[in-house]
Design a protein around this motif. Structure first.
Motif, PDB file in Angstrom:
ATOM      1  N   THR A  92     -11.104  -7.422  -3.625  1.00  0.00           N
ATOM      2  CA  THR A  92     -11.060  -6.855  -4.971  1.00  0.00           C
ATOM      3  C   THR A  92      -9.693  -7.126  -5.589  1.00  0.00           C
ATOM      4  O   THR A  92      -8.657  -6.919  -4.952  1.00  0.00           O
ATOM      5  CB  THR A  92     -11.309  -5.336  -4.925  1.00  0.00           C
ATOM      6  N   THR A 133     -12.925   2.051   1.689  1.00  0.00           N
ATOM      7  CA  THR A 133     -12.081   1.174   0.892  1.00  0.00           C
ATOM      8  C   THR A 133     -12.867   0.535  -0.252  1.00  0.00           C
ATOM      9  O   THR A 133     -14.095   0.558  -0.278  1.00  0.00           O
ATOM     10  CB  THR A 133     -11.493   0.032   1.749  1.00  0.00           C
ATOM     11  N   ILE A 190      -8.566  -7.068   3.686  1.00  0.00           N
ATOM     12  CA  ILE A 190      -9.008  -6.069   4.662  1.00  0.00           C
ATOM     13  C   ILE A 190      -9.441  -6.762   5.948  1.00  0.00           C
ATOM     14  O   ILE A 190     -10.206  -7.734   5.912  1.00  0.00           O
ATOM     15  CB  ILE A 190     -10.188  -5.234   4.113  1.00  0.00           C
ATOM     16  N   LEU A 198      -5.324  -2.955   5.986  1.00  0.00           N
ATOM     17  CA  LEU A 198      -5.464  -3.461   4.624  1.00  0.00           C
ATOM     18  C   LEU A 198      -4.102  -3.628   3.975  1.00  0.00           C
ATOM     19  O   LEU A 198      -3.163  -2.889   4.264  1.00  0.00           O
ATOM     20  CB  LEU A 198      -6.351  -2.548   3.763  1.00  0.00           C
ATOM     21  N   HIS A 199      -4.008  -4.641   3.136  1.00  0.00           N
ATOM     22  CA  HIS A 199      -2.783  -4.864   2.382  1.00  0.00           C
ATOM     23  C   HIS A 199      -3.122  -5.540   1.067  1.00  0.00           C
ATOM     24  O   HIS A 199      -4.201  -6.114   0.907  1.00  0.00           O
ATOM     25  CB  HIS A 199      -1.770  -5.685   3.175  1.00  0.00           C
ATOM     26  N   VAL A 200      -2.203  -5.429   0.126  1.00  0.00           N
ATOM     27  CA  VAL A 200      -2.342  -6.114  -1.151  1.00  0.00           C
ATOM     28  C   VAL A 200      -1.487  -7.370  -1.093  1.00  0.00           C
ATOM     29  O   VAL A 200      -0.288  -7.302  -0.815  1.00  0.00           O
ATOM     30  CB  VAL A 200      -1.906  -5.218  -2.331  1.00  0.00           C
ATOM     31  N   LEU A 242      -7.071  -7.401  -2.655  1.00  0.00           N
ATOM     32  CA  LEU A 242      -7.037  -6.473  -1.523  1.00  0.00           C
ATOM     33  C   LEU A 242      -7.578  -7.191  -0.294  1.00  0.00           C
ATOM     34  O   LEU A 242      -8.735  -7.615  -0.263  1.00  0.00           O
ATOM     35  CB  LEU A 242      -7.876  -5.238  -1.830  1.00  0.00           C
ATOM     36  N   VAL A 292      -6.933  -5.904  -7.559  1.00  0.00           N
ATOM     37  CA  VAL A 292      -6.519  -4.563  -7.959  1.00  0.00           C
ATOM     38  C   VAL A 292      -5.293  -4.634  -8.861  1.00  0.00           C
ATOM     39  O   VAL A 292      -4.504  -5.578  -8.806  1.00  0.00           O
ATOM     40  CB  VAL A 292      -6.222  -3.673  -6.728  1.00  0.00           C
ATOM     41  N   LEU A 349      -7.035   2.319  -3.568  1.00  0.00           N
ATOM     42  CA  LEU A 349      -7.583   1.300  -2.687  1.00  0.00           C
ATOM     43  C   LEU A 349      -8.532   1.870  -1.646  1.00  0.00           C
ATOM     44  O   LEU A 349      -9.520   1.229  -1.285  1.00  0.00           O
ATOM     45  CB  LEU A 349      -6.444   0.594  -1.933  1.00  0.00           C
ATOM     46  N   VAL A 358       0.847  -1.194   0.000  1.00  0.00           N
ATOM     47  CA  VAL A 358       0.000   0.000   0.000  1.00  0.00           C
ATOM     48  C   VAL A 358       0.881   1.242   0.000  1.00  0.00           C
ATOM     49  O   VAL A 358       1.785   1.370   0.832  1.00  0.00           O
ATOM     50  CB  VAL A 358      -0.940   0.025   1.215  1.00  0.00           C
ATOM     51  N   SER A 363      -2.258   1.034  -4.613  1.00  0.00           N
ATOM     52  CA  SER A 363      -1.589  -0.260  -4.598  1.00  0.00           C
ATOM     53  C   SER A 363      -0.184  -0.152  -5.176  1.00  0.00           C
ATOM     54  O   SER A 363       0.053   0.537  -6.170  1.00  0.00           O
ATOM     55  CB  SER A 363      -2.401  -1.286  -5.394  1.00  0.00           C
TER      56      SER A 363
END
Length: 332
Positions: free
Chosen positions: A124, A119, A101, A160-162, A99, A126, A132, A79, A93
């Motif tokens: 999702t 968010t 959460i 949250l993180h990708v 994504l 991304v 995001l 992020v 991102s």
């Protein structure tokens, strides 16, 4: 923070609560501006004697700094934190992936007055540099204790993180009677390969196998030996129950049936299993017949998450029910 009406001279150093227009109706001062000594003459020249201002307490944190601090609390790996402006910070991102959460923690933070984090929906898929989330501090300042409360809720892992997609070597097994092989390949394989390619992965092998437990098990072993770190099976007919050919082949290899069936349409007849190797647990998707279409279906919901190495089981599949009526089904 207190909102007060003060003479212009006394308002210096405090935050303007409303826009102020000049004689032509154009904006001369923006709300949120911290008034400076040099503003006094212009304000008095406009006939402004008093202004509404926000007077901060010693422990208050200005909206821009508060937004940046909250962004640092919320953001996890993958992020990118933007620059604060007018109490807002956007999160983007760093790379492609689903994504992830922590929705319970996100709710706890949004329940703190003045703090808001909006968010994209969880999971999702991304692209790199996609927006995001946006963080907005509602008042002109918030108590430092509120940010501390948010930080305690989030902990060191963030909210949250990708998730990077690390499983990129996909094996495919097409199960059918020999006479239907060409039809099954023509109907199934292009859509499966399209999904794999779109996610930046590679199909490392495709086995065509008759509907026989022993032969299916041998083909799965062949794909594992070729280095598959995720397997998709599909066939002439969908898996019809937990004792069908593909689940029996999984169990023959000592694998685990994680779940059969999904509250998702298209995609109810999903099989999710795991095959054990010496150092890994390889996800196996028993894809329903809808995988032949590029319309969104259950495979699109779980494939990126499995590629991101999320361990999905019964609970995660069942949780797809809200929103599980997908576009193709709604149009029908």
């Amino acid at each position: 923070m207190h909102i007060k009406t003060l003479p212009v001279v006394a308002a210096v150093g405090h935050i303007l609560c409303h826009n102020i227009a000049d004689d032509q109706g154009r904006k001369a001062f923006n709300k949120g501006r911290r008034l400076r000594p040099e503003d006094i003459s212009q304000l008095t020249g406009l006939g402004v004697a008093t202004v509404r201002v926000a007077v901060l307490e010693p422990d208050d944190v200005h909206e821009d700094e508060a937004a940046l601090r909250l962004a640092q609390i919320v953001a996890g790996p993958g992020v990118i934190i933007g620059e604060p402006h007018a109490g807002r910070v956007n999160l983007r991102s760093a790379y492609a992936g689903p994504l992830m959460i922590d929705t319970d923690t996100l709710l706890a933070i949004n329940l703190i007055d003045g703090l808001t984090v909006a968010t994209l929906p969880p999971y999702t898929l991304v692209a790199a540099d996609q927006m995001l989330a946006t963080i907005k501090i509602i008042p002109f300042a918030v108590p430092a204790s509120d940010l501390a409360q948010a930080g305690a809720a989030a902990g060191v892992q963030g909210v949250l993180h990708v998730a990077p997609m690390v499983r990129r070597h996909i094996g495919v097994a097409l199960v059918s009677n020999p006479t239907a092989r060409a039809r099954v390949e023509r109907g199934m394989l292009p859509a499966i390969v399209g999904r794999i390619t779109d996610l930046g992965a590679t199909m490392i092998g495709c086995c065509h196998v008759p509907s026989d437990e022993i032969e299916v098990a041998a083909s799965l072993n062949e794909l594992l030996a070729a280095g598959a770190d995720l397997i998709i099976t599909a066939g002439e007919t969908s898996v019809v129950d937990r004792d069908d050919v593909i689940p029996r082949a999984v169990r023959r290899l000592g694998g685990e049936i994680a779940h059969y069936g999904a509250p998702v349409e298209p995609g109810n007849l999903l099989l999710l299993a795991y095959l054990n190797t010496a150092d890994d647990r390889i996800p196996l998707i028993g894809a329903p017949g809808c995988v032949r279409s590029r319309d969104q279906n259950i495979v699109d919901l779980i494939l990126p998450r499995l590629m991101a190495n999320e361990r999905i089981g019964r609970r995660e599949i069942v949780a797809l029910g809200p929103g599980g009526l997908l576009g193709a089904a709604r149009r029908g």
